[in-house]
Scaffold this motif. Structure first.
Motif, PDB file in Angstrom:
ATOM      1  N   VAL A  85       0.853  -1.192   0.000  1.00 39.16           N
ATOM      2  CA  VAL A  85       0.000   0.000   0.000  1.00 39.16           C
ATOM      3  C   VAL A  85       0.889   1.242   0.000  1.00 39.16           C
ATOM      4  CG1 VAL A  85      -1.720   1.292   1.319  1.00 39.16           C
ATOM      5  CG2 VAL A  85      -1.881  -1.216   1.172  1.00 39.16           C
ATOM      6  N   LEU A  86       0.552   2.185  -0.852  1.00 41.84           N
ATOM      7  CA  LEU A  86       1.321   3.430  -0.961  1.00 41.84           C
ATOM      8  C   LEU A  86       0.712   4.523  -0.099  1.00 41.84           C
ATOM      9  CD1 LEU A  86       1.747   3.522  -4.842  1.00 41.84           C
ATOM     10  CD2 LEU A  86       3.379   2.670  -3.156  1.00 41.84           C
ATOM     11  N   ASP A  87       1.566   5.277   0.586  1.00 42.37           N
ATOM     12  CA  ASP A  87       1.147   6.470   1.313  1.00 42.37           C
ATOM     13  C   ASP A  87       1.396   7.650   0.383  1.00 42.37           C
ATOM     14  OD1 ASP A  87       0.750   8.631   2.955  1.00 42.37           O
ATOM     15  OD2 ASP A  87       2.015   7.908   4.577  1.00 42.37           O
ATOM     16  N   VAL A  88       0.319   8.323  -0.012  1.00 41.93           N
ATOM     17  CA  VAL A  88       0.438   9.425  -0.961  1.00 41.93           C
ATOM     18  C   VAL A  88      -0.131  10.683  -0.327  1.00 41.93           C
ATOM     19  CG1 VAL A  88      -0.080  10.239  -3.290  1.00 41.93           C
ATOM     20  CG2 VAL A  88       0.174   7.794  -2.877  1.00 41.93           C
ATOM     21  N   GLY A  89       0.714  11.436   0.307  1.00 36.99           N
ATOM     22  CA  GLY A  89       0.356  12.757   0.807  1.00 36.99           C
ATOM     23  C   GLY A  89      -0.884  12.847   1.657  1.00 36.99           C
ATOM     24  N   GLY A  90      -1.067  11.955   2.602  1.00 34.14           N
ATOM     25  CA  GLY A  90      -2.189  12.053   3.518  1.00 34.14           C
ATOM     26  C   GLY A  90      -3.284  11.036   3.289  1.00 34.14           C
ATOM     27  N   THR A  91      -3.136  10.202   2.293  1.00 33.54           N
ATOM     28  CA  THR A  91      -4.082   9.104   2.097  1.00 33.54           C
ATOM     29  C   THR A  91      -3.311   7.873   1.655  1.00 33.54           C
ATOM     30  OG1 THR A  91      -6.250   8.505   1.195  1.00 33.54           O
ATOM     31  CG2 THR A  91      -4.667   9.487  -0.338  1.00 33.54           C
ATOM     32  N   VAL A  92      -4.023   6.784   1.449  1.00 39.55           N
ATOM     33  CA  VAL A  92      -3.381   5.555   0.973  1.00 39.55           C
ATOM     34  C   VAL A  92      -3.983   5.166  -0.364  1.00 39.55           C
ATOM     35  CG1 VAL A  92      -2.653   4.683   3.221  1.00 39.55           C
ATOM     36  CG2 VAL A  92      -4.945   4.155   2.387  1.00 39.55           C
ATOM     37  N   HIS A  93      -3.178   4.456  -1.144  1.00 38.74           N
ATOM     38  CA  HIS A  93      -3.577   4.049  -2.488  1.00 38.74           C
ATOM     39  C   HIS A  93      -3.056   2.639  -2.739  1.00 38.74           C
ATOM     40  CE1 HIS A  93      -4.260   4.142  -6.779  1.00 38.74           C
ATOM     41  NE2 HIS A  93      -2.977   4.048  -7.041  1.00 38.74           N
ATOM     42  N   ALA A  94      -3.892   1.830  -3.371  1.00 37.24           N
ATOM     43  CA  ALA A  94      -3.477   0.477  -3.749  1.00 37.24           C
ATOM     44  C   ALA A  94      -4.008   0.167  -5.138  1.00 37.24           C
ATOM     45  CB  ALA A  94      -4.004  -0.547  -2.742  1.00 37.24           C
ATOM     46  N   GLN A  95      -3.250  -0.642  -5.848  1.00 37.11           N
ATOM     47  CA  GLN A  95      -3.673  -1.114  -7.156  1.00 37.11           C
ATOM     48  C   GLN A  95      -3.691  -2.626  -7.128  1.00 37.11           C
ATOM     49  OE1 GLN A  95      -0.829   0.789  -9.774  1.00 37.11           O
ATOM     50  NE2 GLN A  95      -2.270   2.435 -10.160  1.00 37.11           N
ATOM     51  N   LEU A  96      -4.570  -3.195  -7.918  1.00 40.93           N
ATOM     52  CA  LEU A  96      -4.748  -4.636  -7.961  1.00 40.93           C
ATOM     53  C   LEU A  96      -4.749  -5.110  -9.401  1.00 40.93           C
ATOM     54  CD1 LEU A  96      -5.713  -7.358  -6.594  1.00 40.93           C
ATOM     55  CD2 LEU A  96      -8.033  -6.517  -6.976  1.00 40.93           C
ATOM     56  N   LEU A  97      -4.041  -6.180  -9.659  1.00 37.06           N
ATOM     57  CA  LEU A  97      -4.058  -6.831 -10.959  1.00 37.06           C
ATOM     58  C   LEU A  97      -4.078  -8.324 -10.716  1.00 37.06           C
ATOM     59  CD1 LEU A  97      -3.801  -6.940 -14.065  1.00 37.06           C
ATOM     60  CD2 LEU A  97      -1.317  -6.843 -13.744  1.00 37.06           C
ATOM     61  N   TRP A  98      -5.167  -8.972 -11.088  1.00 39.13           N
ATOM     62  CA  TRP A  98      -5.257 -10.422 -10.962  1.00 39.13           C
ATOM     63  C   TRP A  98      -4.664 -11.043 -12.223  1.00 39.13           C
ATOM     64  CZ3 TRP A  98      -6.227 -12.296  -6.392  1.00 39.13           C
ATOM     65  CH2 TRP A  98      -7.127 -11.687  -5.532  1.00 39.13           C
ATOM     66  N   LEU A  99      -3.764 -11.985 -12.065  1.00 34.42           N
ATOM     67  CA  LEU A  99      -3.203 -12.732 -13.198  1.00 34.42           C
ATOM     68  C   LEU A  99      -3.879 -14.096 -13.186  1.00 34.42           C
ATOM     69  CD1 LEU A  99       0.540 -11.772 -12.758  1.00 34.42           C
ATOM     70  CD2 LEU A  99      -1.132 -10.787 -14.335  1.00 34.42           C
ATOM     71  N   ARG A 100      -4.839 -14.270 -14.052  1.00 30.34           N
ATOM     72  CA  ARG A 100      -5.613 -15.513 -14.083  1.00 30.34           C
ATOM     73  C   ARG A 100      -5.406 -16.248 -15.361  1.00 30.34           C
ATOM     74  NH1 ARG A 100     -11.019 -12.864 -11.455  1.00 30.34           N
ATOM     75  NH2 ARG A 100      -9.956 -12.206  -9.628  1.00 30.34           N
TER      76      ARG A 100
END
Length: 100
Positions: A85-100
């Motif tokens: 999880v990334l901390d970006v200037g006062g909030t958090v951000h996450a990215q998801l990629l499923w490899l199926r």
């Protein structure tokens, strides 16, 4: 939480944000994160509880999440690794990629 799903040629793209993040811009050094109405909100975005968010993320091909609440839901469900999880200037951000 606001949830938006859209079909793309690559699969289902899900965007989730905490309502208080919508319209905000977060910065951390060279990283800028804009939580735009176009991507995270609009008429196709729906208020969603934890169960709906988890179900949507599990069915997604890719996802973007912004905000403490929605990222915490994904971490607690075992969908997102907390260490990624990334901390970006006062909030958090996450990215998801499923490899199926």
């Amino acid at each position: 939480m606001l949830l938006k799903e859209r079909d793309t040629p690559e699969g289902t793209l899900v965007s989730v944000c905490d309502p208080d993040c919508l319209g905000e811009t977060y910065e951390n050094g060279a990283v800028t994160l804009e939580v735009t109405e176009e991507f995270y909100g609009g008429e196709n975005a729906e208020p969603a509880d934890e169960d709906v968010v988890v179900e949507s993320l599990l069915a997604a091909t890719t996802a973007n999440l912004v905000g403490e609440e929605c990222v915490s839901v994904a971490v607690e469900a075992g969908i997102i690794d907390e260490e990624r999880v990334l901390d970006v200037g006062g909030t958090v951000h996450a990215q998801l990629l499923w490899l199926r």
